[in-house]
Design an enzyme around this catalytic site. Structure first.
Site, PDB file in Angstrom:
ATOM      1  N   THR A   1     -20.349  11.333 -48.184  1.00 52.44           N
ATOM      2  CA  THR A   1     -21.786  10.748 -47.997  1.00 52.44           C
ATOM      3  C   THR A   1     -22.100   9.803 -48.741  1.00 52.44           C
ATOM      4  OG1 THR A   1     -22.310  13.122 -47.702  1.00 52.44           O
ATOM      5  CG2 THR A   1     -23.858  11.769 -48.473  1.00 52.44           C
TER       6      THR A   1
ATOM      7  N   ARG B   1     -25.432  24.162 -39.583  1.00 52.38           N
ATOM      8  CA  ARG B   1     -25.347  24.029 -41.283  1.00 52.38           C
ATOM      9  C   ARG B   1     -25.963  22.711 -41.451  1.00 52.38           C
ATOM     10  NH1 ARG B   1     -23.255  20.285 -45.141  1.00 52.38           N
ATOM     11  NH2 ARG B   1     -22.949  21.331 -46.962  1.00 52.38           N
TER      12      ARG B   1
ATOM     13  N   GLY C   1     -26.678  20.337 -45.077  1.00 53.49           N
ATOM     14  CA  GLY C   1     -26.307  20.401 -46.462  1.00 53.49           C
ATOM     15  C   GLY C   1     -27.435  19.794 -47.403  1.00 53.49           C
ATOM     16  N   ASP C   2     -27.332  19.097 -48.560  1.00 53.88           N
ATOM     17  CA  ASP C   2     -28.123  18.796 -49.356  1.00 53.88           C
ATOM     18  C   ASP C   2     -28.934  17.367 -49.086  1.00 53.88           C
ATOM     19  OD1 ASP C   2     -25.729  17.540 -49.641  1.00 53.88           O
ATOM     20  OD2 ASP C   2     -26.363  16.765 -51.648  1.00 53.88           O
TER      21      ASP C   2
ATOM     22  N   THR D   1     -23.719  13.348 -53.877  1.00 54.47           N
ATOM     23  CA  THR D   1     -22.495  13.570 -52.917  1.00 54.47           C
ATOM     24  C   THR D   1     -21.797  15.031 -53.428  1.00 54.47           C
ATOM     25  OG1 THR D   1     -20.608  12.644 -51.688  1.00 54.47           O
ATOM     26  CG2 THR D   1     -20.954  11.905 -54.041  1.00 54.47           C
ATOM     27  N   GLY D   2     -21.064  15.503 -52.319  1.00 56.05           N
ATOM     28  CA  GLY D   2     -20.341  16.592 -52.703  1.00 56.05           C
ATOM     29  C   GLY D   2     -20.724  17.923 -51.942  1.00 56.05           C
TER      30      GLY D   2
ATOM     31  N   GLY E   1     -22.963  20.520 -50.624  1.00 58.35           N
ATOM     32  CA  GLY E   1     -24.101  20.190 -50.696  1.00 58.35           C
ATOM     33  C   GLY E   1     -24.929  21.487 -51.168  1.00 58.35           C
TER      34      GLY E   1
HETATM   35  N1  ASP Z   1     -23.202  16.686 -49.413  1.00 53.76           N
HETATM   36  C1  ASP Z   1     -22.968  16.448 -48.136  1.00 53.76           C
HETATM   37  C2  ASP Z   1     -23.173  17.930 -47.402  1.00 53.76           C
HETATM   38  O1  ASP Z   1     -23.058  18.651 -48.280  1.00 53.76           O
HETATM   39  C3  ASP Z   1     -21.336  16.116 -47.825  1.00 53.76           C
HETATM   40  C4  ASP Z   1     -20.619  15.182 -48.936  1.00 53.76           C
HETATM   41  O2  ASP Z   1     -21.311  14.530 -49.883  1.00 53.76           O
HETATM   42  O3  ASP Z   1     -19.434  15.090 -48.901  1.00 53.76           O
HETATM   43  O4  ASP Z   1     -23.439  17.747 -46.299  1.00 53.76           O
END
Ligand code: ASP
Length: 330
Positions: A190, A218, A220-221, A241-242, A244
């Site tokens: 992201t 779905r 995410g954040d 990022t990560g 979410g």
């Molecule tokens: N944060 C993003 C989500 O959860 C995904 C990511 O950053 O890898 O959709």
């Protein structure tokens, strides 16, 4: 086969549709101590999650020409949305488990205005639609079909987002529908971007195709104001990022900006943001979260759970990729 690196085993198990492989954790953990590390204050500046150097180069081009931070972050992240080789953002993003590419994005300006799109399909630049939501509607978030219809009304063209490469990998994944997440195998994800312009005004943007092979619907954040992104022009900004779900649970970006308000440096605030997530996940930290933050002076910071996360910075000081400190040591 390449797989999305940021898939949290427990999240997937709970979904009840995928079998996950637990990664064993025998890594040394860094105590969360007060950090003195900080970057010298500089502005204008653009920073983004990961090593998206073309995105920060574009943002810097806008800032250096005297443009505002809102245009800089939008145009910066648009570079990644348009890059079909980037399989985590925009066109070419990996689809959900049903083969649909669904995009999430948000943008926030110096006045606290914000716009967001969630579960957007068939549109190549979700951040640009999010900006239209912010500027042309009384709303903050548009979702799914409504967001897509709104985009067409604003002149965006219908675009096939599923590239041959992402389709091929999805068909391969379907053979087992099994996740074996390998953290940080791919060095991109992201994109969240924060910028300060020559007037000292801060803006931010975040855009993603979300978790690969997620359950249809779905979100995410990344498009959630306060979670994936938050800007307070008096204080600073943060983006994530990560996984979410974990960022949403702690309203991570808002938390970090509030911690900066209370006197923490961006580095210290990012560390505390990660610490809150760790505290809720004591039994399983085999997933990744990365935060980046900036304060009004242009000082930046970042912190992540797993080693391997970096962020890009472009200012008069140069165009650099900065390795993030991590809670878990390699
Ligand atoms: N944060 C993003 C989500 O959860 C995904 C990511 O950053 O890898 O959709």
């Amino acid at each position: 086969m390449k797989r999305r690196k940021f898939l949290k085993n427990s999240t997937l198990s709970t979904a009840g549709i995928l079998s996950a492989t637990l990664l064993t954790s025998c890594k040394e953990q860094e105590p969360l101590k007060k950090s003195t590390i900080n970057t010298p204050p500089i502005k204008p500046i653009a920073i983004c999650t990961w090593n998206f150097l073309n995105a920060t180069a574009k943002a810097w081009e806008v800032l250096n020409a005297g443009g505002n931070s809102l245009d800089a972050v939008q145009q910066g992240v648009m570079v990644e949305e348009a890059d079909t080789t980037n399989q985590t953002v925009g066109v070419g993003g990996r689809p959900d488990r049903d083969g649909n590419v669904t995009l999430d994005s948000c943008i926030m300006d110096k006045n606290g205005n914000c716009g967001s799109v969630v579960y957007l399909q068939n549109i190549a630049s979700p951040v640009s639609v999010a900006r239209k939501v912010m500027e042309d509607t009384p709303h903050v978030i548009l979702a799914g079909k409504g967001a897509e219809q709104f985009a067409y009304e604003k002149g965006f063209k219908k675009t096939n987002l599923l590239t041959e490469q992402s389709k091929k990998e999805w068909l391969e994944w379907k053979k087992t529908s099994e996740y074996k997440p390998i953290i940080n195998i791919e060095n991109h994800d992201t994109i969240g971007m924060l910028a300060i312009d020559k007037n000292g005004d801060i803006s931010g943007a975040c855009t993603t195709s979300g978790m690969a092979y997620k359950i249809g619907g779905r979100v995410g954040d990344s498009p959630i104001i306060g979670a994936g992104l938050f800007v307070d022009n008096e204080i600073g900004a943060a983006t994530a990022t990560g996984v979410g779900e974990e960022v949403v649970r702690t309203v991570g970006s808002f938390l970090i900006v509030e911690l900066i308000r209370q006197g923490k440096t961006p580095q210290e605030a990012c560390e505390e943001g990660v610490k809150r997530i760790i505290a809720k996940n004591k039994d399983n930290t085999d997933f990744q979260i990365g935060f980046i933050a900036i304060n009004k002076k242009g000082e930046t910071g970042s912190y992540c759970i797993q080693p391997g996360f970096t962020y890009r910075s472009y200012s008069k000081e140069g165009h650099i990729n900065i390795p993030s400190k991590s809670y878990i040591k390699s």
